[in-house]
Design an enzyme around this catalytic site. Structure first.
Site, PDB file in Angstrom:
ATOM      1  N   HIS A  49       0.886  -1.287   0.119  1.00 33.34           N
ATOM      2  CA  HIS A  49      -0.018  -0.093   0.080  1.00 33.34           C
ATOM      3  C   HIS A  49       0.987   1.257  -0.027  1.00 33.34           C
ATOM      4  CE1 HIS A  49      -3.661  -2.320   1.691  1.00 33.34           C
ATOM      5  NE2 HIS A  49      -3.607  -2.580   0.576  1.00 33.34           N
ATOM      6  N   HIS A  82       0.002  -8.955   0.892  1.00 36.90           N
ATOM      7  CA  HIS A  82      -0.933  -9.118   1.838  1.00 36.90           C
ATOM      8  C   HIS A  82      -1.439 -10.445   1.933  1.00 36.90           C
ATOM      9  CE1 HIS A  82      -1.076  -4.664   0.617  1.00 36.90           C
ATOM     10  NE2 HIS A  82      -1.091  -4.790   1.791  1.00 36.90           N
ATOM     11  N   GLU A 134      -5.465  -8.231   3.597  1.00 37.19           N
ATOM     12  CA  GLU A 134      -4.951  -9.249   4.576  1.00 37.19           C
ATOM     13  C   GLU A 134      -5.924  -9.927   5.293  1.00 37.19           C
ATOM     14  OE1 GLU A 134      -2.666  -9.651   8.800  1.00 37.19           O
ATOM     15  OE2 GLU A 134      -1.852  -7.826   7.542  1.00 37.19           O
ATOM     16  N   THR A 172      -1.956  -8.192  11.171  1.00 43.42           N
ATOM     17  CA  THR A 172      -0.500  -7.891  11.454  1.00 43.42           C
ATOM     18  C   THR A 172      -0.202  -6.370  11.611  1.00 43.42           C
ATOM     19  OG1 THR A 172       0.318  -8.089   9.146  1.00 43.42           O
ATOM     20  CG2 THR A 172       0.133 -10.174  10.375  1.00 43.42           C
ATOM     21  N   CYS A 202       2.823  -7.557  13.716  1.00 44.99           N
ATOM     22  CA  CYS A 202       4.176  -7.786  13.210  1.00 44.99           C
ATOM     23  C   CYS A 202       5.244  -6.674  13.778  1.00 44.99           C
ATOM     24  CB  CYS A 202       4.462  -7.501  11.468  1.00 44.99           C
ATOM     25  SG  CYS A 202       4.459  -5.795  10.962  1.00 44.99           S
ATOM     26  N   SER A 230      -3.348   2.380   3.741  1.00 50.59           N
ATOM     27  CA  SER A 230      -2.225   1.716   4.517  1.00 50.59           C
ATOM     28  C   SER A 230      -2.866   1.407   5.924  1.00 50.59           C
ATOM     29  CB  SER A 230      -0.938   2.269   4.641  1.00 50.59           C
ATOM     30  OG  SER A 230       0.225   1.764   5.419  1.00 50.59           O
ATOM     31  N   SER A 231      -3.189   0.087   6.514  1.00 45.25           N
ATOM     32  CA  SER A 231      -3.426  -0.014   7.907  1.00 45.25           C
ATOM     33  C   SER A 231      -2.701   0.269   8.977  1.00 45.25           C
ATOM     34  CB  SER A 231      -3.895  -1.530   8.007  1.00 45.25           C
ATOM     35  OG  SER A 231      -4.401  -1.594   9.306  1.00 45.25           O
ATOM     36  N   ASN A 232      -1.197   0.071   8.629  1.00 43.94           N
ATOM     37  CA  ASN A 232      -0.315   0.521   9.814  1.00 43.94           C
ATOM     38  C   ASN A 232       0.021   1.733   9.563  1.00 43.94           C
ATOM     39  OD1 ASN A 232       2.656   0.651   8.321  1.00 43.94           O
ATOM     40  ND2 ASN A 232       1.684  -0.351   7.120  1.00 43.94           N
ATOM     41  N   SER A 274       5.014   0.665   4.708  1.00 41.79           N
ATOM     42  CA  SER A 274       5.206   0.608   3.337  1.00 41.79           C
ATOM     43  C   SER A 274       5.448   1.974   2.751  1.00 41.79           C
ATOM     44  CB  SER A 274       3.522  -0.004   2.922  1.00 41.79           C
ATOM     45  OG  SER A 274       2.812   0.737   3.327  1.00 41.79           O
TER      46      SER A 274
END
Length: 314
Positions: A49, A82, A134, A172, A202, A230-232, A274
């Site tokens: 992402h 993912h 994911e 994650t 992660c 982007s989730s993170n 990412s």
């Protein structure tokens, strides 16, 4: 002099930041495929992402598709970091395609856990965000056994008996504190609950969250480099706000709104796993143009994790 520095506009750079080992592995996989097979190579989903990464790879001949059905026979088909559901993997391997699986090994680990729990006859509660690639891939490992939750209310509403055998797994890229809170509620709700020996979140997500958390209270504002999907990266914004600090996601340097900086003396900058370094550099240049030239790096820990390249088609 010390007083001048305290009053000066400056940037605190939360480190580590940028690419994690899984993202590096995925991007290098596409680059290697382009080098060995030539353009085009097809990637199912977004390899990672990041708008900048996708634009760069597209310019070099990578074609990003939503379905493996869009990939011509005989072509190279790369599965994104993912991960995908087993049914997708069966479909791509059944066709005349050169398949390269770039699933992050840490995501693959969660897939293994879900299969193991389901085989043991446990209902699986997956803590994650519906619709994220994911999560969709992980649910596909045991769709008839798996429930997705992202709130305490959803946990309380699960149609599962309190003494039923239950297991949990996690997306994650969750926020560590949110995940811990939801696991605690699962423990209250179910008497026969098991989970992974180590949290599924992660290492890179945990490290970047810790780095942003460490600087947030010193800052008037935190900016996070990362894509909207982007989730993170979005979790880093959440982490900063949870410390009482204003925070914004910055997908591209021109989107940095100077109005955010009003009355901001110290600006924190973090980046998702990412987010490419060039996006971080562009944001720092934009901040320098706006008077924030003094950049102090705050390295909370150094990352040394690497992953082997995926198996290559014979």
């Amino acid at each position: 002099m010390a007083e001048e520095r305290r009053n000066a506009r400056r940037v605190l750079l939360a480190m580590p930041l940028g690419f994690c080992a899984g993202v590096e592995r995925a991007v290098e996989t596409v680059e290697r495929a382009l080098g060995e097979y030539g353009a085009p190579v097809y990637v199912r989903g977004q390899i990672v992402h990041s708008e900048q990464v996708l634009e760069d790879l597209s310019g070099r001949g990578a074609v990003f598709v939503d379905s493996e059905e869009e990939v011509p026979d005989g072509a190279v088909c790369i599965l994104s970091a993912h991960g995908v559901a087993p049914e997708v993997r069966r479909r791509v391997t059944a066709r005349d395609l050169r398949v390269i699986d770039a699933t992050c090994p840490l995501v693959a680990k969660v897939h293994v856990e879900v299969r193991r729990y389901a085989r043991a006859g446990r209902t699986v509660v997956l803590i994650g965000r519906r619709g994220h690639e994911e999560v969709e891939g992980t649910v596909g490992e045991a769709p008839e056994y798996t429930h997705v939750v992202m709130s305490e209310e959803e946990i309380d509403a699960l149609p599962i008996a309190p003494d039923a055998p239950v297991a949990y797994a996690m997306q994650t890229t969750l926020a560590v504190d949110d995940a811990a809170r939801l696991v605690a509620r699962l423990r209250e709700r179910f008497s026969d609950l098991i989970g992974p020996g180590k949290d599924d979140i992660c290492y890179a997500s945990q490290n970047r969250q810790a780095a942003v958390k460490a600087i947030a209270r010193e800052c008037d504002l935190v900016l996070v480099a990362g894509a909207r999907n982007s989730s993170n990266s979005n979790r880093l914004v959440d982490v900063a706000r949870a410390q009482g600090t204003a925070a914004h996601l910055v997908p591209d340097a021109p989107e940095l709104d100077s109005a955010w900086l009003e009355r901001a003396r110290v600006v924190g900058v973090g980046a998702g796993a990412s987010a490419p370094q060039r996006l971080v550099d562009a944001i720092l240049r934009r901040l320098a143009e706006l008077g924030y030239e003094d950049v102090e790096e705050r390295e909370l820990m150094r990352e040394t994790v690497t992953f082997r390249a995926p198996r290559w088609p014979s």
